[in-house]
Design a protein around this motif. Sequence first.
Motif, PDB file in Angstrom:
ATOM      1  N   GLY A  29     -15.470  10.033  -3.052  1.00 32.10           N
ATOM      2  CA  GLY A  29     -14.326   9.157  -3.261  1.00 32.10           C
ATOM      3  C   GLY A  29     -14.565   8.205  -4.411  1.00 32.10           C
ATOM      4  O   GLY A  29     -15.678   7.693  -4.577  1.00 32.10           O
ATOM      5  N   LEU A  55      -7.553   4.449  -4.812  1.00 30.13           N
ATOM      6  CA  LEU A  55      -8.685   5.187  -4.252  1.00 30.13           C
ATOM      7  C   LEU A  55      -8.279   6.618  -3.962  1.00 30.13           C
ATOM      8  O   LEU A  55      -7.248   6.872  -3.334  1.00 30.13           O
ATOM      9  CB  LEU A  55      -9.168   4.546  -2.947  1.00 30.13           C
ATOM     10  CG  LEU A  55     -10.174   5.359  -2.111  1.00 30.13           C
ATOM     11  CD1 LEU A  55     -11.517   5.475  -2.837  1.00 30.13           C
ATOM     12  CD2 LEU A  55     -10.365   4.758  -0.727  1.00 30.13           C
ATOM     13  N   ARG A  85      -1.810  -1.276  -4.118  1.00 31.24           N
ATOM     14  CA  ARG A  85      -2.886  -0.412  -3.655  1.00 31.24           C
ATOM     15  C   ARG A  85      -2.345   0.983  -3.376  1.00 31.24           C
ATOM     16  O   ARG A  85      -1.297   1.139  -2.756  1.00 31.24           O
ATOM     17  CB  ARG A  85      -3.527  -1.004  -2.399  1.00 31.24           C
ATOM     18  CG  ARG A  85      -4.112  -2.380  -2.650  1.00 31.24           C
ATOM     19  CD  ARG A  85      -4.507  -3.092  -1.380  1.00 31.24           C
ATOM     20  NE  ARG A  85      -4.946  -4.454  -1.692  1.00 31.24           N
ATOM     21  CZ  ARG A  85      -5.414  -5.310  -0.788  1.00 31.24           C
ATOM     22  NH1 ARG A  85      -5.488  -4.953   0.486  1.00 31.24           N
ATOM     23  NH2 ARG A  85      -5.793  -6.511  -1.157  1.00 31.24           N
ATOM     24  N   VAL A 106       0.467   5.464   0.289  1.00 27.28           N
ATOM     25  CA  VAL A 106      -0.494   6.507   0.666  1.00 27.28           C
ATOM     26  C   VAL A 106       0.077   7.878   0.350  1.00 27.28           C
ATOM     27  O   VAL A 106       1.221   8.182   0.696  1.00 27.28           O
ATOM     28  CB  VAL A 106      -0.847   6.428   2.165  1.00 27.28           C
ATOM     29  CG1 VAL A 106      -1.905   7.479   2.504  1.00 27.28           C
ATOM     30  CG2 VAL A 106      -1.343   5.034   2.538  1.00 27.28           C
ATOM     31  N   LEU A 140     -11.824   1.582   6.903  1.00 19.97           N
ATOM     32  CA  LEU A 140     -11.128   1.753   5.623  1.00 19.97           C
ATOM     33  C   LEU A 140      -9.711   1.187   5.730  1.00 19.97           C
ATOM     34  O   LEU A 140      -9.256   0.453   4.847  1.00 19.97           O
ATOM     35  CB  LEU A 140     -11.107   3.220   5.218  1.00 19.97           C
ATOM     36  CG  LEU A 140     -10.531   3.533   3.823  1.00 19.97           C
ATOM     37  CD1 LEU A 140     -11.206   4.766   3.241  1.00 19.97           C
ATOM     38  CD2 LEU A 140      -9.019   3.751   3.852  1.00 19.97           C
ATOM     39  N   VAL A 184     -12.598   5.043  -7.153  1.00 20.02           N
ATOM     40  CA  VAL A 184     -11.485   4.147  -7.454  1.00 20.02           C
ATOM     41  C   VAL A 184     -11.256   4.117  -8.961  1.00 20.02           C
ATOM     42  O   VAL A 184     -12.131   4.487  -9.742  1.00 20.02           O
ATOM     43  CB  VAL A 184     -11.729   2.707  -6.947  1.00 20.02           C
ATOM     44  CG1 VAL A 184     -11.714   2.652  -5.436  1.00 20.02           C
ATOM     45  CG2 VAL A 184     -13.027   2.130  -7.509  1.00 20.02           C
ATOM     46  N   VAL A 194      -8.118  -2.130   3.701  1.00 22.93           N
ATOM     47  CA  VAL A 194      -6.987  -2.090   2.780  1.00 22.93           C
ATOM     48  C   VAL A 194      -5.736  -2.747   3.360  1.00 22.93           C
ATOM     49  O   VAL A 194      -4.919  -3.289   2.626  1.00 22.93           O
ATOM     50  CB  VAL A 194      -6.696  -0.650   2.331  1.00 22.93           C
ATOM     51  CG1 VAL A 194      -6.099   0.180   3.449  1.00 22.93           C
ATOM     52  CG2 VAL A 194      -5.795  -0.628   1.099  1.00 22.93           C
ATOM     53  N   LEU A 238      -3.646   4.883  -2.004  1.00 22.98           N
ATOM     54  CA  LEU A 238      -4.684   5.689  -1.360  1.00 22.98           C
ATOM     55  C   LEU A 238      -4.249   7.147  -1.361  1.00 22.98           C
ATOM     56  O   LEU A 238      -3.160   7.474  -0.888  1.00 22.98           O
ATOM     57  CB  LEU A 238      -4.892   5.208   0.083  1.00 22.98           C
ATOM     58  CG  LEU A 238      -5.758   6.089   0.995  1.00 22.98           C
ATOM     59  CD1 LEU A 238      -7.192   6.159   0.484  1.00 22.98           C
ATOM     60  CD2 LEU A 238      -5.722   5.567   2.433  1.00 22.98           C
ATOM     61  N   LEU A 265       0.846  -1.191   0.000  1.00 16.74           N
ATOM     62  CA  LEU A 265       0.000   0.000   0.000  1.00 16.74           C
ATOM     63  C   LEU A 265       0.886   1.246   0.000  1.00 16.74           C
ATOM     64  O   LEU A 265       1.834   1.332   0.792  1.00 16.74           O
ATOM     65  CB  LEU A 265      -0.903   0.021   1.239  1.00 16.74           C
ATOM     66  CG  LEU A 265      -1.675   1.322   1.511  1.00 16.74           C
ATOM     67  CD1 LEU A 265      -2.724   1.565   0.425  1.00 16.74           C
ATOM     68  CD2 LEU A 265      -2.326   1.286   2.890  1.00 16.74           C
ATOM     69  N   PHE A 298     -10.814  -1.335  -0.370  1.00 14.17           N
ATOM     70  CA  PHE A 298     -10.763  -0.242   0.598  1.00 14.17           C
ATOM     71  C   PHE A 298     -12.000  -0.179   1.492  1.00 14.17           C
ATOM     72  O   PHE A 298     -12.000   0.551   2.485  1.00 14.17           O
ATOM     73  CB  PHE A 298     -10.643   1.095  -0.138  1.00 14.17           C
ATOM     74  CG  PHE A 298      -9.421   1.215  -0.999  1.00 14.17           C
ATOM     75  CD1 PHE A 298      -8.203   1.616  -0.470  1.00 14.17           C
ATOM     76  CD2 PHE A 298      -9.476   0.916  -2.357  1.00 14.17           C
ATOM     77  CE1 PHE A 298      -7.076   1.729  -1.262  1.00 14.17           C
ATOM     78  CE2 PHE A 298      -8.347   1.032  -3.167  1.00 14.17           C
ATOM     79  CZ  PHE A 298      -7.146   1.430  -2.607  1.00 14.17           C
ATOM     80  N   VAL A 306      -5.598  10.914  -0.070  1.00 13.61           N
ATOM     81  CA  VAL A 306      -6.592  11.578   0.774  1.00 13.61           C
ATOM     82  C   VAL A 306      -6.458  13.090   0.641  1.00 13.61           C
ATOM     83  O   VAL A 306      -5.364  13.638   0.810  1.00 13.61           O
ATOM     84  CB  VAL A 306      -6.419  11.162   2.249  1.00 13.61           C
ATOM     85  CG1 VAL A 306      -7.390  11.940   3.139  1.00 13.61           C
ATOM     86  CG2 VAL A 306      -6.622   9.661   2.414  1.00 13.61           C
TER      87      VAL A 306
END
Length: 222
Positions: free
Chosen positions: A182, A191, A81, A46, A213, A184, A217, A83, A44, A126, A85
């Motif tokens: 949000g 996401l 993955r 981020v 969440l 994907v 994930v 993410l 993952l 997610f 934000v």
Amino acid sequence: MKTAVVLLPGLNRDRDMIAAIEKVSGQPPLTVWQTDTEIPPVDLIVVPGGFSYGDYLRCGAIAARMPVMRAVAYHAARGVRVLGVCNGFQILLEAGLLPGALMRNASLKFVCREVKLEVANAQTVFTNRYTEGQIIRCPVAHHDGNYFADPEVLARLEDNRQVVFRYAEGTNPNGSINDIAGIVNEAGNVLGIMPHPENLIEDAHGGSDGRALFESVLEIAA
């Protein structure tokens, strides 16, 4: 799972994100800097929120062109993955990892408050710890969160169930089309979300609606 958090000048939610990942998973994430051209093997990645490069040009526009984002795109294309934000969502859009755009809030004002979100698709990596149609609380803090896409892109997002979160119960804070909070990518491994789930994961935050969440994930056992 191994995780990495991208650090960029002007981000101010990186520590919140690092703390949330460690709190939920028990393992601190790696951190990668803007000039890094490679990201170690992780599950993952981020991109947290804030105001990368002072939001000059467009929110996320400069950050999206940093070497580290080419590495993020490389891993995303291989199924890792990702993410993003708030400002991270803006950066993913500017980098072409997600479709559409985030414009100025309809009020033309910075919005910082709690909103309600509907889980529009609980079958993604997610959101699988939520239930379809579940209403959760989540804080927002942004000036450019008004999601927009042209009719063809919007229809594709809706038909493919790529809209994962929507603002609910009349709490849309920015005028986003179709109340989109949000989305994907088509592969389902990237996401972008405007609200901040990392700021509502424990009782000290006043609630834990964002925790699922990360449990989803990070594949935390229920």
